[in-house]
Design an enzyme around this catalytic site. Structure first.
Site, mmCIF file in Angstrom:
data_model
loop_
_atom_site.group_PDB
_atom_site.id
_atom_site.type_symbol
_atom_site.label_atom_id
_atom_site.label_comp_id
_atom_site.label_asym_id
_atom_site.label_seq_id
_atom_site.Cartn_x
_atom_site.Cartn_y
_atom_site.Cartn_z
ATOM 1 N N ASP A 137 -7.028 -1.295 -4.582
ATOM 2 C CA ASP A 137 -8.073 -0.930 -3.617
ATOM 3 C C ASP A 137 -8.952 0.188 -4.180
ATOM 4 O O ASP A 137 -10.179 0.135 -4.090
ATOM 5 C CB ASP A 137 -7.454 -0.454 -2.308
ATOM 6 C CG ASP A 137 -6.576 -1.492 -1.635
ATOM 7 O OD1 ASP A 137 -6.785 -2.697 -1.870
ATOM 8 O OD2 ASP A 137 -5.676 -1.090 -0.873
ATOM 9 N N ASP A 150 0.861 -1.180 0.000
ATOM 10 C CA ASP A 150 0.000 0.000 0.000
ATOM 11 C C ASP A 150 0.895 1.226 0.000
ATOM 12 O O ASP A 150 1.983 1.217 0.596
ATOM 13 C CB ASP A 150 -0.907 0.013 1.231
ATOM 14 C CG ASP A 150 -1.985 -1.056 1.175
ATOM 15 O OD1 ASP A 150 -2.447 -1.385 0.072
ATOM 16 O OD2 ASP A 150 -2.377 -1.542 2.247
#
Length: 162
Positions: free
Chosen positions: A124, A110
Site C-alpha cells: 500500500d 496489514d
C-alpha cells in the site's frame, strides 16, 4: 531496468514483512505501546483501501489483474523516463503483493498503523509513494524539461535571431 528492479524489490519487501508479522504476531496484536506514533498492528483486510468493498475478494482479484495489466501495458507502450518507470514498478510490485495475499489467503495482511488511520502494508505504501512520484515528476520536473528543450530548440532556430 528501474521498472523491474522496483517491482521485484517492493514485492520481496512486502511479502517478507507480511510473513514476519504473520509468524511473530497474533491477529489484532499491537506492538509496541500506545505512546509510539507508528506501531505494528496485525490485521487482515478482505476489502480494498480503508476496508471498502469488504468480502469482495473475487472482484478485487479481477480488478487487480486488470490494474497490473494496465501498468505493464503503459510501461511497455513507450520508452518511459526513469522516474516514471520507477513509479510504475513500485505500483506493480505493490499490486502483485496484495494480489498474492488475496489469492493465497483470501485477505490482505496489514500491519503498519498510525493513530486514527487504518492499518496498511508495504505494498500500500509503495503504491501511494509511486503516485506521489508520478504526480511530482509530471507536474514539476517534466514541465521544466519541456521548457528547457523548447528554449534549446528556439535558440537553435535561425529564424528566431532575426
Amino acid at each position: 531496468m528501474p521498472f523491474l528492479a522496483a517491482a521485484a524489490t517492493v514485492l520481496a519487501l512486502d511479502q517478507a514483512t507480511k510473513a514476519l508479522v504473520s509468524r511473530l504476531m497474533e491477529v489484532g496484536q499491537y506492538y509496541p505501546s500506545d505512546d509510539w506514533p507508528l506501531r505494528l498492528h496485525y490485521v487482515t483486510n478482505t476489502g480494498a483501501a480503508f476496508g471498502i468493498l469488504r468480502d469482495q475478494t473475487a472482484f478485487l482479484i479481477v480488478t487487480s489483474i486488470i490494474g497490473i495489466a494496465a501498468i505493464v501495458f503503459y510501461w511497455r507502450s513507450q520508452r518511459q523516463p526513469w522516474p516514471t518507470a520507477l513509479a510504475l514498478g513500485m505500483m506493480l510490485g505493490g499490486a502483485v503483493g496484495n494480489l498474492l495475499d488475496r489469492v493465497r489467503l483470501g485477505h490482505v495482511v496489514d500491519f503498519l498503523s498510525f493513530p486514527h488511520y487504518p492499518s496498511f502494508n508495504v505494498a500500500d505504501s509503495s503504491i501511494v509513494i509511486a503516485f506521489a512520484v508520478l504526480i511530482g515528476y509530471h507536474l514539476l520536473w517534466e514541465e521544466k524539461e519541456r521548457e528547457r528543450v523548447a528554449e534549446g530548440v528556439a535558440r537553435d532556430d535561425p529564424g528566431t535571431d532575426g
